[in-house]
Scaffold this motif. Sequence first.
Motif, PDB file in Angstrom:
ATOM      1  N   GLY A 118      23.359  64.020  -1.930  1.00 51.93           N
ATOM      2  CA  GLY A 118      23.829  63.584  -0.632  1.00 51.93           C
ATOM      3  C   GLY A 118      23.313  64.418   0.511  1.00 51.93           C
ATOM      4  O   GLY A 118      23.098  65.619   0.375  1.00 51.93           O
ATOM      5  N   ALA A 119      23.127  63.755   1.650  1.00 57.56           N
ATOM      6  CA  ALA A 119      22.633  64.440   2.848  1.00 57.56           C
ATOM      7  C   ALA A 119      23.759  64.777   3.817  1.00 57.56           C
ATOM      8  O   ALA A 119      23.539  65.537   4.754  1.00 57.56           O
ATOM      9  N   THR A 120      24.948  64.231   3.612  1.00 58.18           N
ATOM     10  CA  THR A 120      26.008  64.395   4.601  1.00 58.18           C
ATOM     11  C   THR A 120      27.253  65.060   4.022  1.00 58.18           C
ATOM     12  O   THR A 120      27.525  66.211   4.302  1.00 58.18           O
ATOM     13  N   SER A 121      28.035  64.334   3.209  1.00 61.49           N
ATOM     14  CA  SER A 121      29.251  64.902   2.634  1.00 61.49           C
ATOM     15  C   SER A 121      29.721  64.038   1.476  1.00 61.49           C
ATOM     16  O   SER A 121      29.334  62.885   1.332  1.00 61.49           O
ATOM     17  N   ALA A 122      30.589  64.627   0.651  1.00 61.16           N
ATOM     18  CA  ALA A 122      31.231  63.908  -0.450  1.00 61.16           C
ATOM     19  C   ALA A 122      32.699  64.293  -0.474  1.00 61.16           C
ATOM     20  O   ALA A 122      33.034  65.474  -0.411  1.00 61.16           O
ATOM     21  N   GLU A 123      33.563  63.287  -0.538  1.00 63.17           N
ATOM     22  CA  GLU A 123      35.006  63.511  -0.595  1.00 63.17           C
ATOM     23  C   GLU A 123      35.546  62.910  -1.886  1.00 63.17           C
ATOM     24  O   GLU A 123      35.271  61.746  -2.191  1.00 63.17           O
ATOM     25  N   PHE A 124      36.318  63.707  -2.621  1.00 59.79           N
ATOM     26  CA  PHE A 124      36.952  63.255  -3.851  1.00 59.79           C
ATOM     27  C   PHE A 124      38.455  63.406  -3.668  1.00 59.79           C
ATOM     28  O   PHE A 124      38.961  64.515  -3.505  1.00 59.79           O
ATOM     29  N   PHE A 125      39.164  62.266  -3.706  1.00 57.54           N
ATOM     30  CA  PHE A 125      40.603  62.286  -3.487  1.00 57.54           C
ATOM     31  C   PHE A 125      41.352  62.483  -4.803  1.00 57.54           C
ATOM     32  O   PHE A 125      40.768  62.410  -5.886  1.00 57.54           O
ATOM     33  N   THR A 126      42.632  62.721  -4.710  1.00 59.37           N
ATOM     34  CA  THR A 126      43.488  63.098  -5.829  1.00 59.37           C
ATOM     35  C   THR A 126      43.212  62.274  -7.087  1.00 59.37           C
ATOM     36  O   THR A 126      43.173  61.048  -7.033  1.00 59.37           O
ATOM     37  N   SER A 127      43.010  62.994  -8.186  1.00 61.02           N
ATOM     38  CA  SER A 127      42.813  62.419  -9.521  1.00 61.02           C
ATOM     39  C   SER A 127      41.520  61.616  -9.674  1.00 61.02           C
ATOM     40  O   SER A 127      41.362  60.895 -10.648  1.00 61.02           O
ATOM     41  N   SER A 128      40.594  61.715  -8.715  1.00 59.67           N
ATOM     42  CA  SER A 128      39.287  61.079  -8.914  1.00 59.67           C
ATOM     43  C   SER A 128      38.459  61.978  -9.832  1.00 59.67           C
ATOM     44  O   SER A 128      38.643  63.196  -9.852  1.00 59.67           O
TER      45      SER A 128
END
Length: 145
Positions: A118-128
């Motif tokens: 990724g060039a920007t960002s990665a978000e992983f939410f609860t239990s992903s």
Amino acid sequence: APTPVKMTAAVGDMEIAYTDAAGRVNPDHVEYNSGALGGTTLFPGLYKFETNVGFSTDCTISGSSRDTWIFQIAGDMSIADNTRITLAGGALASNIVWVVAGKTTHGAGSHFEGIILGATSAEFFTSSTINGRVLVQPAVTLQKT
């Protein structure tokens, strides 16, 4: 142990991998299913998207352990809460590369397969969860409640 030299080398390697995968030409699929990949089965090849890509429902990646998948995504990529990417036919997460120019968002309880460059960002939410790697500049956000 991590050192500044090792970190610089790792970042450089990630940038080389991103540039290589993003620069592949002659895609097998362009704007496949208009970027709505939920409910689809994805077979080996090079996929190119100038738009966002989303998974609103489960998706299967199917092929052998020798097959490869590269997804070039100019926009964002998102996977909805409790949505799963699954592998079939011997496909390996290590042979699946997601090159994402925008942000990636992984909803709560979702499961993902492959290597994210990724060039920007990665978000992983609860239990992903993810079976693979996440190599993103400048930020990866992991949420746990």
